[in-house]
Design an enzyme around this catalytic site. Structure first.
Site, PDB file in Angstrom:
ATOM      1  N   ARG A   1      66.015 -35.989 -47.457  1.00  0.00           N
ATOM      2  CA  ARG A   1      67.423 -35.950 -47.041  1.00  0.00           C
ATOM      3  C   ARG A   1      68.387 -36.092 -48.221  1.00  0.00           C
ATOM      4  O   ARG A   1      69.513 -36.546 -48.083  1.00  0.00           O
ATOM      5  CB  ARG A   1      67.739 -37.021 -46.004  1.00  0.00           C
ATOM      6  CG  ARG A   1      66.963 -36.859 -44.724  1.00  0.00           C
ATOM      7  CD  ARG A   1      67.695 -37.507 -43.561  1.00  0.00           C
ATOM      8  NE  ARG A   1      66.864 -37.448 -42.381  1.00  0.00           N
ATOM      9  CZ  ARG A   1      66.058 -38.431 -42.002  1.00  0.00           C
ATOM     10  NH1 ARG A   1      65.995 -39.547 -42.683  1.00  0.00           N
ATOM     11  NH2 ARG A   1      65.338 -38.292 -40.916  1.00  0.00           N
TER      12      ARG A   1
ATOM     13  N   LYS B   1      77.485 -25.312 -54.415  1.00  0.00           N
ATOM     14  CA  LYS B   1      76.853 -24.357 -53.495  1.00  0.00           C
ATOM     15  C   LYS B   1      75.389 -24.201 -53.880  1.00  0.00           C
ATOM     16  O   LYS B   1      75.083 -23.902 -55.041  1.00  0.00           O
ATOM     17  CB  LYS B   1      77.547 -22.996 -53.563  1.00  0.00           C
ATOM     18  CG  LYS B   1      78.790 -22.893 -52.708  1.00  0.00           C
ATOM     19  CD  LYS B   1      79.262 -21.451 -52.620  1.00  0.00           C
ATOM     20  CE  LYS B   1      80.536 -21.345 -51.807  1.00  0.00           C
ATOM     21  NZ  LYS B   1      81.104 -19.980 -51.850  1.00  0.00           N
TER      22      LYS B   1
ATOM     23  N   GLU C   1      83.532 -13.222 -64.441  1.00  0.00           N
ATOM     24  CA  GLU C   1      83.972 -14.366 -63.618  1.00  0.00           C
ATOM     25  C   GLU C   1      85.128 -15.098 -64.314  1.00  0.00           C
ATOM     26  O   GLU C   1      86.008 -15.650 -63.652  1.00  0.00           O
ATOM     27  CB  GLU C   1      82.816 -15.336 -63.344  1.00  0.00           C
ATOM     28  CG  GLU C   1      81.635 -14.738 -62.571  1.00  0.00           C
ATOM     29  CD  GLU C   1      81.893 -14.511 -61.072  1.00  0.00           C
ATOM     30  OE1 GLU C   1      82.983 -14.872 -60.579  1.00  0.00           O
ATOM     31  OE2 GLU C   1      80.990 -13.959 -60.403  1.00  0.00           O
TER      32      GLU C   1
ATOM     33  N   LYS D   1      87.898 -23.405 -61.507  1.00  0.00           N
ATOM     34  CA  LYS D   1      87.055 -23.591 -60.322  1.00  0.00           C
ATOM     35  C   LYS D   1      87.067 -25.051 -59.868  1.00  0.00           C
ATOM     36  O   LYS D   1      87.123 -25.337 -58.662  1.00  0.00           O
ATOM     37  CB  LYS D   1      85.624 -23.130 -60.609  1.00  0.00           C
ATOM     38  CG  LYS D   1      84.731 -23.345 -59.396  1.00  0.00           C
ATOM     39  CD  LYS D   1      83.546 -22.468 -59.329  1.00  0.00           C
ATOM     40  CE  LYS D   1      82.782 -22.711 -58.028  1.00  0.00           C
ATOM     41  NZ  LYS D   1      81.535 -22.000 -57.970  1.00  0.00           N
TER      42      LYS D   1
ATOM     43  N   GLU E   1      85.038 -24.858 -48.627  1.00  0.00           N
ATOM     44  CA  GLU E   1      85.477 -23.466 -48.420  1.00  0.00           C
ATOM     45  C   GLU E   1      86.064 -23.246 -47.026  1.00  0.00           C
ATOM     46  O   GLU E   1      85.660 -22.348 -46.302  1.00  0.00           O
ATOM     47  CB  GLU E   1      84.319 -22.483 -48.678  1.00  0.00           C
ATOM     48  CG  GLU E   1      84.833 -21.061 -48.936  1.00  0.00           C
ATOM     49  CD  GLU E   1      83.752 -20.110 -49.396  1.00  0.00           C
ATOM     50  OE1 GLU E   1      83.161 -20.332 -50.453  1.00  0.00           O
ATOM     51  OE2 GLU E   1      83.522 -19.115 -48.683  1.00  0.00           O
TER      52      GLU E   1
ATOM     53  N   ARG F   1      89.156 -22.158 -51.258  1.00  0.00           N
ATOM     54  CA  ARG F   1      87.955 -21.813 -52.027  1.00  0.00           C
ATOM     55  C   ARG F   1      87.533 -20.359 -51.814  1.00  0.00           C
ATOM     56  O   ARG F   1      86.881 -19.771 -52.661  1.00  0.00           O
ATOM     57  CB  ARG F   1      86.815 -22.790 -51.689  1.00  0.00           C
ATOM     58  CG  ARG F   1      85.607 -22.588 -52.561  1.00  0.00           C
ATOM     59  CD  ARG F   1      84.615 -23.721 -52.484  1.00  0.00           C
ATOM     60  NE  ARG F   1      83.453 -23.418 -53.305  1.00  0.00           N
ATOM     61  CZ  ARG F   1      82.484 -24.251 -53.560  1.00  0.00           C
ATOM     62  NH1 ARG F   1      82.521 -25.471 -53.068  1.00  0.00           N
ATOM     63  NH2 ARG F   1      81.462 -23.890 -54.318  1.00  0.00           N
TER      64      ARG F   1
ATOM     65  N   ASN G   1      86.234 -15.887 -54.221  1.00  0.00           N
ATOM     66  CA  ASN G   1      85.456 -14.666 -53.946  1.00  0.00           C
ATOM     67  C   ASN G   1      86.242 -13.398 -54.255  1.00  0.00           C
ATOM     68  O   ASN G   1      85.845 -12.309 -53.836  1.00  0.00           O
ATOM     69  CB  ASN G   1      84.989 -14.665 -52.489  1.00  0.00           C
ATOM     70  CG  ASN G   1      84.003 -15.791 -52.232  1.00  0.00           C
ATOM     71  OD1 ASN G   1      83.134 -16.047 -53.050  1.00  0.00           O
ATOM     72  ND2 ASN G   1      84.165 -16.477 -51.119  1.00  0.00           N
TER      73      ASN G   1
ATOM     74  N   HIS H   1      84.551 -10.070 -54.806  1.00  0.00           N
ATOM     75  CA  HIS H   1      83.155 -10.180 -54.385  1.00  0.00           C
ATOM     76  C   HIS H   1      82.819  -9.409 -53.106  1.00  0.00           C
ATOM     77  O   HIS H   1      81.668  -9.070 -52.893  1.00  0.00           O
ATOM     78  CB  HIS H   1      82.755 -11.653 -54.228  1.00  0.00           C
ATOM     79  CG  HIS H   1      82.533 -12.336 -55.547  1.00  0.00           C
ATOM     80  ND1 HIS H   1      83.517 -12.464 -56.500  1.00  0.00           N
ATOM     81  CD2 HIS H   1      81.419 -12.917 -56.093  1.00  0.00           C
ATOM     82  CE1 HIS H   1      83.037 -13.095 -57.552  1.00  0.00           C
ATOM     83  NE2 HIS H   1      81.775 -13.379 -57.339  1.00  0.00           N
TER      84      HIS H   1
ATOM     85  N   HIS I   1      79.620  -7.304 -53.575  1.00  0.00           N
ATOM     86  CA  HIS I   1      78.376  -7.480 -52.811  1.00  0.00           C
ATOM     87  C   HIS I   1      77.934  -6.169 -52.166  1.00  0.00           C
ATOM     88  O   HIS I   1      76.737  -5.890 -52.059  1.00  0.00           O
ATOM     89  CB  HIS I   1      78.532  -8.581 -51.760  1.00  0.00           C
ATOM     90  CG  HIS I   1      78.591  -9.950 -52.387  1.00  0.00           C
ATOM     91  ND1 HIS I   1      79.122 -11.042 -51.775  1.00  0.00           N
ATOM     92  CD2 HIS I   1      78.185 -10.387 -53.620  1.00  0.00           C
ATOM     93  CE1 HIS I   1      79.048 -12.097 -52.574  1.00  0.00           C
ATOM     94  NE2 HIS I   1      78.488 -11.725 -53.702  1.00  0.00           N
TER      95      HIS I   1
ATOM     96  N   HIS J   1      75.247  -8.848 -61.577  1.00  0.00           N
ATOM     97  CA  HIS J   1      76.250  -9.396 -60.654  1.00  0.00           C
ATOM     98  C   HIS J   1      77.645  -9.330 -61.290  1.00  0.00           C
ATOM     99  O   HIS J   1      78.612  -8.897 -60.661  1.00  0.00           O
ATOM    100  CB  HIS J   1      75.888 -10.837 -60.282  1.00  0.00           C
ATOM    101  CG  HIS J   1      76.936 -11.511 -59.443  1.00  0.00           C
ATOM    102  ND1 HIS J   1      77.230 -11.102 -58.160  1.00  0.00           N
ATOM    103  CD2 HIS J   1      77.790 -12.529 -59.721  1.00  0.00           C
ATOM    104  CE1 HIS J   1      78.212 -11.858 -57.672  1.00  0.00           C
ATOM    105  NE2 HIS J   1      78.569 -12.730 -58.605  1.00  0.00           N
TER     106      HIS J   1
HETATM  107  N1  GLY Z   1      81.323 -18.727 -56.388  1.00  0.00           N
HETATM  108  C1  GLY Z   1      82.306 -19.079 -55.454  1.00  0.00           C
HETATM  109  C2  GLY Z   1      82.219 -20.498 -54.977  1.00  0.00           C
HETATM  110  O1  GLY Z   1      81.416 -21.270 -55.472  1.00  0.00           O
HETATM  111  O2  GLY Z   1      82.947 -20.880 -54.104  1.00  0.00           O
END
Ligand code: GLY
Length: 376
Positions: free
Chosen positions: A131, A153, A200, A242, A252, A256, A260, A263, A267, A279
């Site tokens: 956990r 993430k 980025e 960021k 997000e 947040r 993107n 993106h 994608h 990418h």
């Molecule tokens: N790469 C976008 C984020 O981490 O929210």
């Protein structure tokens, strides 16, 4: 792997940015030579009982051994392949099993050494084993230093019955307690990967201050050869963009999503031609398309489109798709992106003076204007 033996490696004093995300403290340390601080930084609040070092199997042996020595004797090394296929539940099971075999407990730590694929899977193992155990990231790509290592993430891909992958479908937000971005680890990175990371950074410039993109263009030759002073400044200017966003919107819910930018287009490009583009290259093309869509939607002036193309071209990134790209197929591929709400597509569109707007259910002509701007 390219080796910038001419890269200028000058130690730079490290800078530590401290913040909280989801109530969890995180320290991001940036500098040339910052890895040497790993033992001292890791023992706050206490030394982990055991460490699993998950690393990219293609990293130079000398770097992996150095990190292993810095982590101490209770470290188990786990090399993994840094590709989307290996970012799987199967690899995750191997990590869980190793952690159990090594009798890791909740005071143990998973340390990720590598790019975003490594920190994604190592982070999800850290989030789910027992956990949740301690998590540390040592990014070794520009993209990971300014983006993937920050914000927590973590994920693995899901395999469809037909063998295709749904990227990052199973995951969580698990904030690393420590990120050490030692820019000297970039010295062995191929130029193509350095430039992919710059995409980025240019995205961050579009979301905050265009001055960062102008600076990147001026510094492009030094960045290409992984000059440690220029790289330190790049990461110090780009990563905080960021950090500021994830502090305000850790899960997000809204702001947040603006990270993107480019993106949704990228994608779709990756899903149809992943062999052709990295990418970052797909993001570069996606930034052009998103800007053209913003111009069509009258959110940004046409001059922004020329500026964005100028920045990307100057640093050697693509701004167009290959000849004969199928716009209809790309538009359909956008529909299966995770960045949608129900049936509604979500586009992030840049604003003229920096920042971005979220557009839900964009008109078809806006989406198409994006694709037409990058189609030959
Ligand atoms: N790469 C976008 C984020 O981490 O929210």
């Amino acid at each position: 792997m390219a080796d910038h033996s001419t890269a200028s490696v000058t130690p730079t004093p490290s800078q530590c940015i401290e913040f909280e995300q989801c109530g969890q403290p995180c320290r991001v340390v940036i500098g040339a030579g910052a890895l040497d601080e790993l033992p001292a930084r890791l023992c706050v609040p206490s030394m982990p009982t055991r460490v699993l070092l998950v690393h990219d199997e293609t990293l130079p042996e000398v770097l992996v051994e150095r990190v292993c020595a810095l982590l101490g004797p209770r470290t188990t090394m786990m090399p993994i392949a840094a590709n989307e296929k290996a970012k799987s539940v199967r690899t995750l099971e191997t990590l869980w099993k190793t952690m159990a075999d090594e009798r890791m407990d909740r005071a143990s730590a998973v340390v990720a050494l590598g790019g975003g694929i490594i920190s994604d899977i190592a982070g999800f193992a850290a989030a789910t084993y027992s956990r949740g155990v301690r998590f540390v990231v040592l990014p070794t790509t520009v993209l990971a230093m300014v983006d993937a290592a920050i914000g927590g993430k973590t994920a693995v891909n899901m395999l469809r019955p037909d063998g295709t992958l749904i990227k990052n479908m199973i995951g969580s937000v698990w904030v690393p307690e420590l990120v050490i971005s030692d820019v000297t680890t970039l010295a062995t990175l191929p130029v193509r990967d350095i430039r992919s990371g710059l995409a980025e950074c240019i995205k961050h410039a579009m979301l905050s201050s265009h001055a960062l993109a102008d600076w990147i263009v001026i510094q492009r030759a030094r960045l290409d050869r992984a000059d440690s002073v220029a790289m330190t400044e790049l990461v110090r200017r780009s990563a905080p963009v960021k950090i500021d966003v994830v502090v305000r919107d850790p899960l997000e819910r809204r702001e947040r999503m603006t990270l993107n930018l480019g993106h949704t287009y990228a994608h779709a490009i990756e899903s149809l031609s992943s062999e052709q583009w990295t990418h970052g290259e797909a993001v570069a093309i996606g930034l052009v398309a998103a800007t053209a869509a913003a111009v069509e939607a009258e959110i940004a002036p046409a001059t922004l489109l020329e500026r964005v193309k100028g920045w990307l071209t100057a640093v050697g990134l693509p701004t167009q798709l290959a000849i004969g790209a199928d716009i209809e197929a790309l538009t359909r591929a956008m529909g299966s992106d995770k960045k949608r709400e129900g049936e509604l597509l979500r586009l992030i569109l840049p604003l003229g003076a920096g920042g971005a707007q979220i557009l839900r259910g964009p008109p078809a002509e806006v989406v198409r204007a994006g694709w037409e701007s990058v189609a030959l």
